[in-house]
Scaffold this active site. Structure first.
Site, short mmCIF file in Angstrom:
data_model
loop_
_atom_site.label_atom_id
_atom_site.label_comp_id
_atom_site.label_asym_id
_atom_site.label_seq_id
_atom_site.Cartn_x
_atom_site.Cartn_y
_atom_site.Cartn_z
N ARG A 94 -65.80 -4.65 10.62
CA ARG A 94 -65.83 -3.20 10.22
C ARG A 94 -67.13 -2.59 10.21
O ARG A 94 -67.97 -3.45 10.14
CB ARG A 94 -65.23 -3.12 8.69
CG ARG A 94 -63.70 -3.65 8.48
CD ARG A 94 -63.48 -3.68 6.88
NE ARG A 94 -61.97 -4.22 6.77
CZ ARG A 94 -61.72 -5.54 6.53
NH1 ARG A 94 -62.78 -6.32 6.38
NH2 ARG A 94 -60.55 -5.83 6.10
N LYS A 152 -63.82 -6.78 2.59
CA LYS A 152 -63.38 -6.14 1.35
C LYS A 152 -63.00 -7.15 0.18
O LYS A 152 -62.50 -8.09 0.50
CB LYS A 152 -61.95 -5.39 1.79
CG LYS A 152 -62.07 -4.11 2.69
CD LYS A 152 -60.74 -3.67 2.98
CE LYS A 152 -61.17 -2.23 3.81
NZ LYS A 152 -59.71 -1.57 4.12
N HIS A 212 -64.13 2.43 14.34
CA HIS A 212 -62.96 1.49 14.01
C HIS A 212 -62.13 1.47 15.15
O HIS A 212 -61.51 0.58 15.43
CB HIS A 212 -62.26 2.38 12.84
CG HIS A 212 -61.43 1.69 12.19
ND1 HIS A 212 -61.74 0.38 11.24
CD2 HIS A 212 -60.10 1.48 12.08
CE1 HIS A 212 -60.90 -0.20 10.87
NE2 HIS A 212 -59.63 0.38 11.34
N ARG A 249 -62.94 -1.72 16.67
CA ARG A 249 -62.27 -3.08 15.86
C ARG A 249 -60.69 -2.99 16.65
O ARG A 249 -60.34 -4.13 16.76
CB ARG A 249 -62.07 -2.41 14.67
CG ARG A 249 -61.58 -3.68 13.49
CD ARG A 249 -62.07 -3.21 11.95
NE ARG A 249 -61.22 -3.56 11.02
CZ ARG A 249 -61.30 -5.02 10.63
NH1 ARG A 249 -62.07 -5.70 11.10
NH2 ARG A 249 -60.18 -5.59 9.41
N HIS A 261 -57.61 -9.41 7.52
CA HIS A 261 -56.47 -8.71 7.15
C HIS A 261 -55.56 -9.52 5.97
O HIS A 261 -55.44 -10.81 6.27
CB HIS A 261 -55.36 -8.32 8.28
CG HIS A 261 -55.77 -6.94 8.82
ND1 HIS A 261 -55.22 -6.86 10.23
CD2 HIS A 261 -56.73 -6.03 8.71
CE1 HIS A 261 -55.90 -5.94 10.53
NE2 HIS A 261 -56.81 -5.41 9.97
N TYR A 278 -50.93 -4.13 16.11
CA TYR A 278 -51.55 -4.25 17.36
C TYR A 278 -50.79 -4.80 18.58
O TYR A 278 -50.96 -4.69 19.84
CB TYR A 278 -52.92 -4.95 17.21
CG TYR A 278 -53.79 -4.28 16.43
CD1 TYR A 278 -54.44 -3.41 16.81
CD2 TYR A 278 -54.13 -5.22 15.31
CE1 TYR A 278 -55.53 -2.73 15.70
CE2 TYR A 278 -54.99 -4.36 14.36
CZ TYR A 278 -55.71 -3.40 14.58
OH TYR A 278 -56.70 -2.80 13.68
#
Length: 286
Positions: A149, A173, A244, A247, A270, A279
């Site tokens: 990120r 995160k 992004h 990514r 994730h 994806y």
């Protein structure tokens, strides 16, 4: 305590107990602030018990009338749902009113990605003949090689790069750390930057961060955004490009090359495999 007071307490809880990022906290504050403003009548601050299924349904209708997307409404409702659970735990509300409100239906939006040819042009656009080019090449190569990120890239520390093992260990995160492999091409670009640029940058030795400005300061998200925009224009890429999307491209190109879905999930950080699965739907659009 009125609703505004409980919102402040909830944001403190998210910051201290769940260690959410600043940008995430700001998004929660906006969504919950909008809720409180909508419930305020005659300048009288609302109470937690003023949040009802009927009030939430009216909010969603008003969002639609104001042209707000279903995705934005769903995000706001998600923030409110977490807040209402907090109110119940704090015994400020008898029940969670969001349980009686349906989540807005979302169309599954496929991520737009660069083709491999476009990505190659972007990665080579900075050149390696200048200090700026060496630095920007290293940042772009690492971004594409690891799928970090943008905040993780800018806040990556020198100590979080293991050159011998060929991995980086960003803090993602929720303050969760993960190991992400980095290929030789990106590692070579980083070495060129470290030896040819960072080692000669004033005050850089005092900074723990891998990528620094000419003044030795940590790079910002906005600074890297400008880098992406600059080289997208130089490379002649017409797509509206953002960090992004690099990514997105990293994940899509890996899966197209036969990578395991769960391995890609781990590299991206994730929590939910479903987030990574989208994806696989974009492969045919490359």
């Amino acid at each position: 305590m009125d609703l505004y007071g409980y919102i402040d307490a909830y944001l403190d809880h998210l910051r201290v107990e769940r260690a959410l990022a600043k940008n995430t906290l700001e998004a929660y504050a906006r969504d919950l602030g909008k809720l409180a403003t909508g419930l305020t009548r005659d300048d009288v601050a609302p109470l937690p018990t003023d949040i009802s299924p009927e009030a939430l349904s009216r909010m969603l209708v008003e969002n639609t009338e104001q042209g707000l997307s279903a995705r934005s409404s769903a995000r706001q409702l998600s923030a409110i749902r977490g807040f209402c659970k907090f109110l119940v735990r704090e015994r400020a509300a008898p029940a969670d009113p969001t349980r009686k409100v349906s989540r807005p239906k979302l169309a599954r939006k496929l991520p737009r990605v660069l083709s491999e040819d476009d990505m190659l042009r972007l990665l080579t656009a900075p050149g390696v003949d200048t200090a700026r080019g060496l630095r920007d090449t290293a940042m772009l190569q690492l971004m594409y090689a690891s799928g970090l990120r943008v905040t993780e890239l800018c806040e990556l520390r020198v100590s979080e790069l293991d050159r011998q093992r060929g991995v980086v260990s960003p803090l993602g995160k929720g303050q969760k750390r993960r190991l992400v492999p980095v290929g030789d091409v990106a590692l070579t670009a980083i070495d060129a930057y470290l030896n040819g640029v960072r080692a000669h940058t004033p005050h850089a030795e005092a900074s723990p961060y891998l990528f620094v400005s000419p003044r030795g300061k940590r790079f910002t998200r906005q600074g890297f955004w400008k880098i992406v925009k600059r080289y997208a224009a130089i490379a002649g890429i017409r797509m509206e490009l953002s960090p992004h999307k690099l990514r997105h491209s990293f994940a899509t190109h890996l899966l197209r090359g036969g990578a395991d879905l769960r391995a890609v999930q781990a590299m991206l950080g994730h929590a939910d495999l479903g987030t990574t699965e989208i994806y696989t739907l974009s492969l045919i659009h490359i």
